[in-house]
Design a protein around this motif. Structure first.
Motif, PDB file in Angstrom:
ATOM      1  N   SER A  77       0.816  -1.218   0.000  1.00  0.00           N
ATOM      2  CA  SER A  77       0.000   0.000   0.000  1.00  0.00           C
ATOM      3  C   SER A  77       0.848   1.265   0.000  1.00  0.00           C
ATOM      4  O   SER A  77       0.408   2.316  -0.441  1.00  0.00           O
ATOM      5  N   ASN A 125       1.814   4.487  -6.725  1.00  0.00           N
ATOM      6  CA  ASN A 125       0.891   3.990  -5.705  1.00  0.00           C
ATOM      7  C   ASN A 125      -0.532   4.232  -6.182  1.00  0.00           C
ATOM      8  O   ASN A 125      -0.919   5.367  -6.454  1.00  0.00           O
ATOM      9  N   ILE A 185      -3.272   3.764  -4.470  1.00  0.00           N
ATOM     10  CA  ILE A 185      -4.210   4.160  -3.417  1.00  0.00           C
ATOM     11  C   ILE A 185      -4.196   5.670  -3.206  1.00  0.00           C
ATOM     12  O   ILE A 185      -5.217   6.338  -3.293  1.00  0.00           O
TER      13      ILE A 185
END
Length: 519
Positions: A51, A82, A84
Motif C-alpha cells: 500500500s 501507488n 491508493i
C-alpha cells in the motif's frame, strides 16, 4: 447540616480526583502519540506493505477534559506508482479525545467502566474522499467511537452512514442504507475481534452493450476472532453470511444467489498450521432457472508456520519491489509474468513440513441427485531430496508423496442441470430435456472411449491415484511416464476406442444436438 457538608466534601473530592485524572490522562496521551503512530505504521508495513501508506499526526491541542488531533494518512512514495494515494494527497481523520478516567462520551452511554479515553473519529473532506462526502450529503460517511482502556486495549463502534449517488448521463447509481462494525483489539493488536453488518447495497451501471445492469446485495454479515500465532501469522475463526445477491440486466433476472455461508478456522500448534474452509450455497438461479445448491470443504494440515511467514514476507516484499520497476509499470503482461515467476520461486517454502490438502467434498446438487469431487494430496518438502531429479517421475516425487482424486457425476443430476441450461438458451422444456439427455449420454460415451471415465449405477466416474512413480487411473495401474504420454503429452498411447455396451454405442451418434431453440 454536618452530613450535608460531608456529602459536599465527597463530591468536591471526587471532582478534584476526576479533574486531576483527566489532566494526567491528557498529558499521558500527548506524551505517547509518537509511539502510537509508530506502532500503527509498523502494522501497516506488516499487513499491507504494497500500500505504501504512512501515518502521521498534526495539531495536537490538549485541554483539561478533552483534546483534539488530526491523523494524516499519506503515500510514503514520492512517485505516482501507488494506486491508493498519489504524492501530495492525504486522508485525514479528525479525532476528538475525551479524557479518562470517566470520559464524557462514555458517561453519555451510561458506561461507568474506567477508561483512559474515549475517541470520536470522522473523516475530513479532502480530495481523495470528496466523493464520499457528496454521496453522504456533506457528512463523514464513517463515524467511529472508540474506548481506550488503561491496558491499551480498544473497543470501537463504527457507523457507516447511508449514501446515495447517481449519474444520469452514465446511468450509474450507488445506494447504501448504512452499516455497523464493531472492532476490539488488545494493546498490541495481536488479538482482534470483528463483526460487521450491511443490510443493503445496490449498484447500477451499463454493460458493453449499453444495457442497464443492477447488482443488489442483502444481509451481508462478517464475524472474525483472530490472533497472531507465535510465528506472526494471523489465525483464528471467520464467519461470512450473505442472505442474497442478485443481478438483473434490462430489468430481467440474470443471477440470484441465496444464503451463502462461509466459515474458516485456523490454528497453530508447535509451528504446525492447520485449518479448514467451509462454504455452502442454498440456491443458485440463472435467468430464473433453478440450478441447485452446493458446498465446498477444504482442509489444510501441517503447514510450517515459520516457512509460511517467510513466504508471505518474502513474496510481498518482492512484489512491492516489482511495482517500482519502470520496466513493468506500463506493461501489464510482463508484470503478470514476473509475479508468476516470483510465486513459483517462493512456492517451495510452503511445502516445508510435508503439508497436506484435501477437498472433501466439492459437491453440487439438484432435485435429481448430487455430483461430487474429492481430493487428498500429501506433499513433500523438496529440500529433503537426496539428489537432483533426472526424470519427470523424480521431479514429481520430490514434491508429491501421494495423490487421490475421485469425480462422480450423477447422470440424472447432470441431465437436469443441462435441461435448465438449454431452457436459458431458448429451448422449451421438452426440447431442452431431450437435448440434455443426448449431451450427457454422449459425454459418458466419449469419456469411456478415451479411457477418461467409467460408468456405474448411472454415474460417470473418474478416479486417479498416485504414489512413488505409479499412477492408477480408473483402476488401471501404469508408470507415471506412460500416464503422461497417454493423457497429458498427446502421445496417443493406448487411446484406441474400446468396445462399448450396446446401449452406449447407440448413444454416441446422438451426441450432437438435433433440435433448435424456439424463437
Amino acid at each position: 447540616m454536618k452530613k450535608t457538608k460531608i456529602a459536599v466534601g465527597v463530591v468536591v473530592a471526587l471532582g478534584v480526583i476526576w479533574t486531576g485524572g483527566a489532566w494526567l490522562t491528557g498529558k499521558q496521551l500527548e506524551k505517547n502519540m509518537d509511539q502510537l503512530v509508530q506502532q500503527a505504521n509498523a502494522q501497516i508495513r506488516d499487513t499491507a506493505p504494497e500500500s505504501r501508506l504512512q501515518l502521521s499526526y498534526q495539531d495536537y491541542q490538549r485541554g483539561l477534559f478533552s483534546s483534539t488531533v488530526r491523523l494524516i494518512l499519506q503515500s510514503s512514495s514520492q512517485t505516482e506508482d501507488n494506486s491508493i494515494l498519489k504524492p501530495g494527497q492525504s486522508i485525514v481523520m479528525k479525532e476528538t479525545i475525551d479524557h479518562g478516567p470517566f470520559p464524557l462520551a462514555q458517561l453519555k452511554k451510561f458506561n461507568l467502566i474506567p477508561s483512559m479515553a474515549s475517541v470520536h473519529s470522522e473523516l475530513e473532506n479532502t480530495d481523495p474522499v470528496k466523493k464520499l462526502f457528496e454521496i453522504a450529503k456533506g457528512q463523514s460517511i464513517v463515524q467511529v467511537e472508540t474506548r481506550v482502556g488503561y491496558s491499551g486495549s480498544t473497543d470501537s463502534d463504527v457507523r457507516l452512514l447511508p449514501a446515495d449517488y447517481s449519474n444520469v448521463q452514465t446511468g450509474e447509481r450507488f445506494a447504501f442504507n448504512g452499516g455497523t462494525l464493531s472492532i476490539s483489539a488488545d494493546d498490541k493488536g495481536d488479538a482482534v475481534k470483528f463483526d460487521g453488518n450491511i443490510d443493503s447495497v445496490s449498484i447500477a451501471s451499463k454493460n458493453e452493450l449499453e444495457m442497464p445492469v443492477l447488482f443488489t446485495i442483502n444481509g451481508l454479515k462478517l464475524d472474525a476472532n483472530s490472533r497472531l500465532s507465535p510465528e506472526g501469522l494471523r489465525i483464528g475463526d471467520q464467519d461470512l453470511t450473505l442472505k442474497k445477491l442478485s443481478a438483473t440486466v434490462s430489468d430481467k433476472e440474470a443471477l440470484t444467489l441465496e444464503n451463502l455461508n462461509g466459515k474458516s478456522t485456523f490454528d497453530s500448534k508447535d509451528n504446525h498450521v492447520s485449518g479448514q474452509i467451509d462454504y455452502t450455497l442454498d440456491s443458485l438461479k440463472l435467468q430464473g432457472q433453478d440450478f441447485g445448491h452446493g458446498k465446498l470443504l477444504i482442509k489444510l494440515a501441517d503447514f510450517d508456520g515459520k516457512a509460511m511467514k517467510q513466504f508471505s514476507t518474502q513474496y510481498n516484499n518482492q512484489v512491492m519491489a516489482l511495482t517500482g520497476d519502470p520496466a513493468v509499470q506500463n506493461n501489464p503482461e510482463l508484470y503478470q509474468q514476473r509475479v508468476s515467476e516470483l510465486l513459483a520461486a517462493n512456492l517451495p517454502l510452503l511445502l516445508k513440513g510435508n503439508p497436506s490438502v484435501s477437498i472433501a467434498p466439492l459437491s453440487w446438487s439438484n432435485d435429481k441427485g448430487e455430483s461430487s469431487f474429492n481430493l487428498a494430496v500429501q506433499f513433500k518438502d523438496p529440500a529433503t531430496a537426496t539428489a537432483p531429479a533426472q526424470t519427470v517421475g523424480q521431479q514429481v516425487d520430490n514434491v508429491l508423496k501421494s495423490f487421490d482424486g475421485k469425480l462422480q457425476i450423477s447422470m440424472d443430476m447432470a441431465t437436469e442441470m443441462m435441461t435448465h441450461v438449454a431452457m436459458t438458451e431458448g429451448y422449451d422444456k421438452d426440447q431442452a430435456a431431450k437435448l440434455a439427455d443426448q449431451q450427457v449420454k454422449g459425454l459418458a460415451a466419449m469419456g469411456q472411449m478415451f479411457k477418461l471415465t467409467t460408468q456405474k449405477d448411472n454415474n460417470i466416474l473418474t478416479t486417479l491415484q498416485y504414489a512413488t512413480g505409479q499412477v492408477t487411473m480408473n483402476g488401471e495401474k501404469m508408470p507415471l511416464e506412460q500416464f503422461l504420454s497417454r493423457y497429458m503429452l498427446g502421445g496417443g498411447d493406448e487411446i484406441a476406442p474400446q468396445a462399448q455396451p450396446e446401449e452406449q454405442q447407440q448413444v454416441a451418434p446422438e451426441a450432437q444436438p438435433q433440435v433448435a431453440p424456439q424463437n
